[in-house]
Design a protein around this motif. Structure first.
Motif, PDB file in Angstrom:
ATOM      1  N   VAL A  85      -1.430  45.313 102.887  1.00 23.45           N
ATOM      2  CA  VAL A  85      -2.366  45.858 102.085  1.00 23.45           C
ATOM      3  C   VAL A  85      -2.966  47.045 102.767  1.00 23.45           C
ATOM      4  N   GLY A  86      -3.363  48.160 101.869  1.00 25.63           N
ATOM      5  CA  GLY A  86      -3.900  49.177 102.537  1.00 25.63           C
ATOM      6  C   GLY A  86      -2.895  50.058 103.028  1.00 25.63           C
ATOM      7  N   ASP A  87      -3.143  51.200 103.936  1.00 22.20           N
ATOM      8  CA  ASP A  87      -2.211  52.083 104.161  1.00 22.20           C
ATOM      9  C   ASP A  87      -1.328  51.452 105.416  1.00 22.20           C
ATOM     10  N   VAL A  88      -0.001  51.879 105.061  1.00 20.61           N
ATOM     11  CA  VAL A  88       1.038  51.565 106.309  1.00 20.61           C
ATOM     12  C   VAL A  88       1.577  52.536 106.893  1.00 20.61           C
ATOM     13  N   TRP A  89       1.958  52.568 108.372  1.00 20.06           N
ATOM     14  CA  TRP A  89       2.534  53.690 108.944  1.00 20.06           C
ATOM     15  C   TRP A  89       3.881  53.289 109.429  1.00 20.06           C
ATOM     16  N   PHE A  90       5.088  53.893 109.128  1.00 23.08           N
ATOM     17  CA  PHE A  90       6.104  53.638 109.796  1.00 23.08           C
ATOM     18  C   PHE A  90       6.227  54.512 111.040  1.00 23.08           C
ATOM     19  N   ILE A  91       6.468  53.786 112.211  1.00 25.08           N
ATOM     20  CA  ILE A  91       6.243  54.520 113.516  1.00 25.08           C
ATOM     21  C   ILE A  91       7.629  54.759 114.240  1.00 25.08           C
ATOM     22  N   GLY A  92       8.555  54.270 113.760  1.00 27.39           N
ATOM     23  CA  GLY A  92      10.184  54.624 114.342  1.00 27.39           C
ATOM     24  C   GLY A  92      10.759  53.361 114.684  1.00 27.39           C
ATOM     25  N   GLY A  93      11.971  53.441 115.107  1.00 30.20           N
ATOM     26  CA  GLY A  93      12.805  54.714 115.554  1.00 30.20           C
ATOM     27  C   GLY A  93      13.563  55.082 114.332  1.00 30.20           C
ATOM     28  N   ALA A  94      15.000  55.656 114.552  1.00 25.88           N
ATOM     29  CA  ALA A  94      15.587  56.167 113.853  1.00 25.88           C
ATOM     30  C   ALA A  94      16.206  55.225 112.742  1.00 25.88           C
ATOM     31  N   GLY A  95      16.294  54.217 112.928  1.00 22.10           N
ATOM     32  CA  GLY A  95      16.892  53.436 111.700  1.00 22.10           C
ATOM     33  C   GLY A  95      15.661  53.220 110.769  1.00 22.10           C
ATOM     34  N   ILE A  96      14.451  53.002 111.328  1.00 18.87           N
ATOM     35  CA  ILE A  96      13.190  52.737 110.296  1.00 18.87           C
ATOM     36  C   ILE A  96      12.990  54.149 109.570  1.00 18.87           C
ATOM     37  N   TYR A  97      12.989  55.149 110.083  1.00 18.66           N
ATOM     38  CA  TYR A  97      12.595  56.384 109.498  1.00 18.66           C
ATOM     39  C   TYR A  97      13.663  56.786 108.479  1.00 18.66           C
ATOM     40  N   GLU A  98      15.006  56.596 108.835  1.00 15.69           N
ATOM     41  CA  GLU A  98      16.206  56.748 107.970  1.00 15.69           C
ATOM     42  C   GLU A  98      15.658  56.023 106.576  1.00 15.69           C
ATOM     43  N   GLU A  99      15.324  54.598 106.771  1.00 18.53           N
ATOM     44  CA  GLU A  99      15.204  54.025 105.464  1.00 18.53           C
ATOM     45  C   GLU A  99      13.784  54.212 104.984  1.00 18.53           C
ATOM     46  N   ALA A 100      12.780  54.438 105.678  1.00 14.66           N
ATOM     47  CA  ALA A 100      11.512  54.499 105.341  1.00 14.66           C
ATOM     48  C   ALA A 100      11.198  55.827 104.463  1.00 14.66           C
ATOM     49  N   LEU A 101      11.978  56.736 104.439  1.00 18.27           N
ATOM     50  CA  LEU A 101      11.974  58.032 103.799  1.00 18.27           C
ATOM     51  C   LEU A 101      12.124  57.740 102.180  1.00 18.27           C
ATOM     52  N   LYS A 102      12.554  56.469 102.055  1.00 20.27           N
ATOM     53  CA  LYS A 102      12.665  56.166 100.561  1.00 20.27           C
ATOM     54  C   LYS A 102      11.350  55.586 100.037  1.00 20.27           C
ATOM     55  N   TYR A 103      10.453  55.090 101.035  1.00 15.77           N
ATOM     56  CA  TYR A 103       9.206  54.353 100.613  1.00 15.77           C
ATOM     57  C   TYR A 103       8.173  55.164 100.867  1.00 15.77           C
ATOM     58  N   ALA A 104       8.117  56.367 101.788  1.00 14.54           N
ATOM     59  CA  ALA A 104       6.934  57.024 102.430  1.00 14.54           C
ATOM     60  C   ALA A 104       6.615  58.044 101.280  1.00 14.54           C
ATOM     61  N   ASP A 105       5.183  58.304 101.187  1.00 11.39           N
ATOM     62  CA  ASP A 105       4.866  59.550 100.464  1.00 11.39           C
ATOM     63  C   ASP A 105       4.241  60.629 101.416  1.00 11.39           C
ATOM     64  N   ARG A 106       4.132  60.429 102.543  1.00  7.36           N
ATOM     65  CA  ARG A 106       3.751  61.454 103.620  1.00  7.36           C
ATOM     66  C   ARG A 106       4.392  61.338 104.806  1.00  7.36           C
ATOM     67  N   ILE A 107       4.720  62.413 105.620  1.00  4.55           N
ATOM     68  CA  ILE A 107       5.222  62.610 106.938  1.00  4.55           C
ATOM     69  C   ILE A 107       4.270  63.361 107.866  1.00  4.55           C
ATOM     70  N   ASP A 108       4.073  62.571 108.810  1.00  2.00           N
ATOM     71  CA  ASP A 108       3.015  63.437 109.650  1.00  2.00           C
ATOM     72  C   ASP A 108       3.847  63.567 111.075  1.00  2.00           C
ATOM     73  N   MET A 109       4.216  64.840 111.231  1.00  2.00           N
ATOM     74  CA  MET A 109       5.191  65.432 112.234  1.00  2.00           C
ATOM     75  C   MET A 109       4.415  66.013 113.185  1.00  2.00           C
ATOM     76  N   THR A 110       4.704  65.757 114.607  1.00  2.00           N
ATOM     77  CA  THR A 110       4.264  66.517 115.646  1.00  2.00           C
ATOM     78  C   THR A 110       5.505  67.054 116.120  1.00  2.00           C
ATOM     79  N   LEU A 111       5.507  68.483 116.181  1.00  3.37           N
ATOM     80  CA  LEU A 111       6.737  69.355 116.884  1.00  3.37           C
ATOM     81  C   LEU A 111       6.522  69.552 118.226  1.00  3.37           C
ATOM     82  N   VAL A 112       7.014  68.804 119.073  1.00  6.42           N
ATOM     83  CA  VAL A 112       6.762  69.235 120.544  1.00  6.42           C
ATOM     84  C   VAL A 112       7.848  70.376 121.158  1.00  6.42           C
ATOM     85  N   PRO A 113       7.492  71.054 121.944  1.00 11.75           N
ATOM     86  CA  PRO A 113       8.504  72.169 122.345  1.00 11.75           C
ATOM     87  C   PRO A 113       9.652  71.794 123.338  1.00 11.75           C
ATOM     88  N   ASP A 114       9.574  70.593 123.822  1.00  8.12           N
ATOM     89  CA  ASP A 114      10.581  70.030 124.925  1.00  8.12           C
ATOM     90  C   ASP A 114      11.995  69.986 124.441  1.00  8.12           C
TER      91      ASP A 114
END
Ligand SMILES: NC(=O)c1ccc[n+]([C@@H]2O[C@H](COP(=O)([O-])OP(=O)(O)OC[C@H]3O[C@@H](n4cnc5c(N)ncnc54)[C@H](OP(=O)(O)O)[C@@H]3O)[C@@H](O)[C@H]2O)c1
Length: 156
Positions: A85-114
């Motif tokens: 119920v309510g907002d859901v955040w997929f927080i990783g890792g790679a296997g979750i992100y790969e499949e979650a791209l099907k269900y998500a309506d937004r991506i909040d990305m932090t780009l780090v310089p490392d």
């Protein structure tokens, strides 16, 4: 809202050897601000990597074929989502992100310089399809200009 929240380096690395190879308190702060009060869905290895578990003040769900004590588990993301119920955040890792791209309506990305040593069993964020996602904003983190905050919105 179903969102993906991730921190990536310029080569899309998200983790190495079961850990995140950088540490930015400003990014953790943003992660907390967005996820507290909501449901977080994560893979088993991400769960294992958490220093404090479950993540407080959030409904924690782990996707795994195993049985893990002390946390709600599902074998499939689809089954987990059915009971949220309510907002859901997929927080990783790679296997979750790969499949979650099907269900998500937004991506909040932090780009780090490392730049990291990629021989170290690294895992990566999947490539974002330009015909499926639009970059809606790209700003320097207000507290640390080394970090870029990008938001992508689904277009299809
Ligand atoms: N930079 C970031 O924002 C960020 C965020 C989170 C994690 N990380 C890093 O990422 C790494 C962990 O990621 P990872 O990709 O190795 O592992 P993971 O996705 O966290 O966990 C993998 C396990 O989760 C289950 N799983 C994952 N996706 C699934 C799916 N679609 N369907 C069913 N089960 C699924 C499986 O569990 P079973 O084997 O138990 O069946 C799989 O072995 C760590 O280094 C962590 O620190 C980085």
């Amino acid at each position: 809202m179903k969102g993906i929240i991730v921190a990536v380096n310029p080569n899309r690395v998200i983790g190495c050897k079961g850990d995140i190879p950088w540490h930015y308190s400003e990014d953790l702060k943003r992660f907390k601000k967005l996820t507290i009060g909501n449901t977080v869905i994560m893979g088993r290895k991400t769960w294992e990597s958490l220093p404090i578990k479950p993540l407080p003040e959030r409904r924690n769900i782990v996707i795994t074929s195993r049985k893990i004590e002390g946390v709600e588990c599902f074998k499939q993301i689809k089954k987990a989502l059915a009971g949220t119920v309510g907002d859901v955040w997929f927080i990783g890792g790679a296997g979750i992100y790969e499949e979650a791209l099907k269900y998500a309506d937004r991506i909040d990305m932090t780009l780090v310089p490392d730049i990291v040593n990629e021989d170290d069993e690294c895992v990566y964020f999947p490539e974002i399809q330009k015909d499926e996602w639009r970059e809606s904003s790209s700003n320097k983190n207000e507290e640390n200009p080394e970090l870029m905050q990008k938001i992508f919105i689904r277009i299809t």
